[in-house]
Design a protein around this motif. Structure first.
Motif, PDB file in Angstrom:
ATOM      1  N   GLU A  96      42.268  50.158  48.282  1.00  0.00           N
ATOM      2  CA  GLU A  96      42.522  51.015  47.122  1.00  0.00           C
ATOM      3  C   GLU A  96      43.229  50.278  45.984  1.00  0.00           C
ATOM      4  N   PHE A  97      43.727  49.093  46.274  1.00  0.00           N
ATOM      5  CA  PHE A  97      44.438  48.252  45.302  1.00  0.00           C
ATOM      6  C   PHE A  97      44.444  46.862  45.905  1.00  0.00           C
ATOM      7  N   VAL A  98      44.245  45.838  45.074  1.00  0.00           N
ATOM      8  CA  VAL A  98      44.234  44.478  45.606  1.00  0.00           C
ATOM      9  C   VAL A  98      44.904  43.537  44.612  1.00  0.00           C
ATOM     10  N   ALA A  99      45.619  42.542  45.142  1.00  0.00           N
ATOM     11  CA  ALA A  99      46.281  41.533  44.315  1.00  0.00           C
ATOM     12  C   ALA A  99      46.088  40.164  44.963  1.00  0.00           C
ATOM     13  N   GLU A 100      45.823  39.180  44.119  1.00  0.00           N
ATOM     14  CA  GLU A 100      45.685  37.799  44.574  1.00  0.00           C
ATOM     15  C   GLU A 100      46.635  36.922  43.778  1.00  0.00           C
ATOM     16  N   VAL A 101      47.179  35.896  44.431  1.00  0.00           N
ATOM     17  CA  VAL A 101      48.037  34.915  43.775  1.00  0.00           C
ATOM     18  C   VAL A 101      47.228  33.633  43.627  1.00  0.00           C
ATOM     19  N   VAL A 102      47.127  33.144  42.413  1.00  0.00           N
ATOM     20  CA  VAL A 102      46.319  31.971  42.112  1.00  0.00           C
ATOM     21  C   VAL A 102      47.026  30.702  42.583  1.00  0.00           C
ATOM     22  N   SER A 103      46.254  29.827  43.197  1.00  0.00           N
ATOM     23  CA  SER A 103      46.710  28.476  43.510  1.00  0.00           C
ATOM     24  C   SER A 103      45.697  27.525  42.877  1.00  0.00           C
ATOM     25  N   PRO A 104      46.008  26.242  42.780  1.00  0.00           N
ATOM     26  CA  PRO A 104      45.046  25.331  42.155  1.00  0.00           C
ATOM     27  C   PRO A 104      43.660  25.390  42.810  1.00  0.00           C
ATOM     28  N   GLU A 105      43.623  25.645  44.104  1.00  0.00           N
ATOM     29  CA  GLU A 105      42.351  25.667  44.829  1.00  0.00           C
ATOM     30  C   GLU A 105      41.602  26.991  44.702  1.00  0.00           C
ATOM     31  N   SER A 106      42.263  28.043  44.234  1.00  0.00           N
ATOM     32  CA  SER A 106      41.628  29.370  44.248  1.00  0.00           C
ATOM     33  C   SER A 106      41.272  29.902  42.859  1.00  0.00           C
ATOM     34  N   ILE A 107      41.401  29.097  41.828  1.00  0.00           N
ATOM     35  CA  ILE A 107      41.208  29.581  40.452  1.00  0.00           C
ATOM     36  C   ILE A 107      39.847  30.257  40.287  1.00  0.00           C
ATOM     37  N   ARG A 108      38.784  29.578  40.623  1.00  0.00           N
ATOM     38  CA  ARG A 108      37.448  30.148  40.444  1.00  0.00           C
ATOM     39  C   ARG A 108      37.264  31.408  41.291  1.00  0.00           C
ATOM     40  N   ARG A 109      37.705  31.358  42.539  1.00  0.00           N
ATOM     41  CA  ARG A 109      37.546  32.524  43.425  1.00  0.00           C
ATOM     42  C   ARG A 109      38.296  33.730  42.882  1.00  0.00           C
ATOM     43  N   ASP A 110      39.545  33.520  42.459  1.00  0.00           N
ATOM     44  CA  ASP A 110      40.376  34.649  42.032  1.00  0.00           C
ATOM     45  C   ASP A 110      39.960  35.224  40.683  1.00  0.00           C
ATOM     46  N   TYR A 111      39.520  34.368  39.773  1.00  0.00           N
ATOM     47  CA  TYR A 111      39.172  34.819  38.423  1.00  0.00           C
ATOM     48  C   TYR A 111      37.694  35.192  38.252  1.00  0.00           C
ATOM     49  N   GLU A 112      36.804  34.575  39.013  1.00  0.00           N
ATOM     50  CA  GLU A 112      35.377  34.799  38.794  1.00  0.00           C
ATOM     51  C   GLU A 112      34.672  35.522  39.937  1.00  0.00           C
ATOM     52  N   LEU A 113      34.823  35.021  41.150  1.00  0.00           N
ATOM     53  CA  LEU A 113      34.076  35.594  42.272  1.00  0.00           C
ATOM     54  C   LEU A 113      34.633  36.924  42.760  1.00  0.00           C
ATOM     55  N   LYS A 114      35.906  36.941  43.072  1.00  0.00           N
ATOM     56  CA  LYS A 114      36.485  38.150  43.662  1.00  0.00           C
ATOM     57  C   LYS A 114      36.424  39.364  42.741  1.00  0.00           C
ATOM     58  N   PRO A 115      36.615  39.217  41.422  1.00  0.00           N
ATOM     59  CA  PRO A 115      36.489  40.417  40.591  1.00  0.00           C
ATOM     60  C   PRO A 115      35.126  41.089  40.717  1.00  0.00           C
ATOM     61  N   ARG A 116      34.072  40.302  40.826  1.00  0.00           N
ATOM     62  CA  ARG A 116      32.732  40.898  40.968  1.00  0.00           C
ATOM     63  C   ARG A 116      32.602  41.647  42.290  1.00  0.00           C
ATOM     64  N   TRP A 117      33.073  41.025  43.365  1.00  0.00           N
ATOM     65  CA  TRP A 117      32.956  41.659  44.677  1.00  0.00           C
ATOM     66  C   TRP A 117      33.866  42.880  44.792  1.00  0.00           C
TER      67      TRP A 117
END
Length: 185
Positions: A96-117
């Motif tokens: 019902e709510f989700v939060a991710e913390v960005v690390s150097p390795e997760s930038i693309r996943r957190d900003y591009e991939l996960k929002p779509r999913w």
């Protein structure tokens, strides 16, 4: 999706000190840093104390979206009844709510991939907390191609998230910021 067994369970002890997820069909492991834990802890405490009865936060629990995408969000809020089952994986439709913390390795996943999913599954609110840039990106109004609403707010003021769970306030002034992050003027 009938399969709720986490594919990640077989990697549970293979990468100590690393988070693992399945992204685009690949097992991805990346190191956990102190800023990740500090940010998760601060946001967890803020959100948990404001949740309505019947809801609970979870962290690093697998949510299989399909055979090629199994995410382990830094913070996901699900029904407390489901959380009480203490499983290794849950259907993403419970989030019902989700939060991710960005690390150097997760930038693309957190900003591009996960929002779509996350948006495609109708998760109402997604926060991207970024200690590398010293800001939080809040996303809302999910659609099939991503979130239609998005704001970027520098760390400092309290973030107010209007969600189906109610108004959630997240203090950002004490969240850790990477020493090389740009500072607001």
């Amino acid at each position: 999706m009938g399969r709720l067994h986490s594919q990640l369970a077989r990697f549970e002890d293979a990468f100590p000190g690393f988070r693992t997820e399945i992204v685009e069909g690949n097992v991805v492991a990346y190191p956990v840093r102190p800023f990740d834990g500090s940010t998760v802890h601060a946001v967890w405490n803020a959100v948990e104390s404001q949740l309505p009865s019947g809801h609970a936060p979870v962290t690093d629990v697998a949510f299989p979206f399909d055979h090629a995408h199994e995410f382990c969000p830094d913070i996901a809020v699900i029904p407390a009844e489901a959380e009480a089952e203490n499983r290794i994986s849950y259907p993403p439709d419970l989030i019902e709510f989700v939060a991710e913390v960005v690390s150097p390795e997760s930038i693309r996943r957190d900003y591009e991939l996960k929002p779509r999913w996350y948006a495609a599954r109708g998760i109402p609110n997604y926060l991207v907390l970024d200690p590398l840039k010293g800001h939080v990106v809040t996303m809302w109004n999910p659609g099939s191609d991503g979130y239609l609403g998005r704001d970027t707010i520098p760390y400092g003021p309290e973030l107010i998230v209007h969600s189906p769970l109610g108004k959630l306030t997240v203090p950002t002034s004490r969240l850790p910021v990477h020493p090389e992050a740009p500072h607001p003027a």
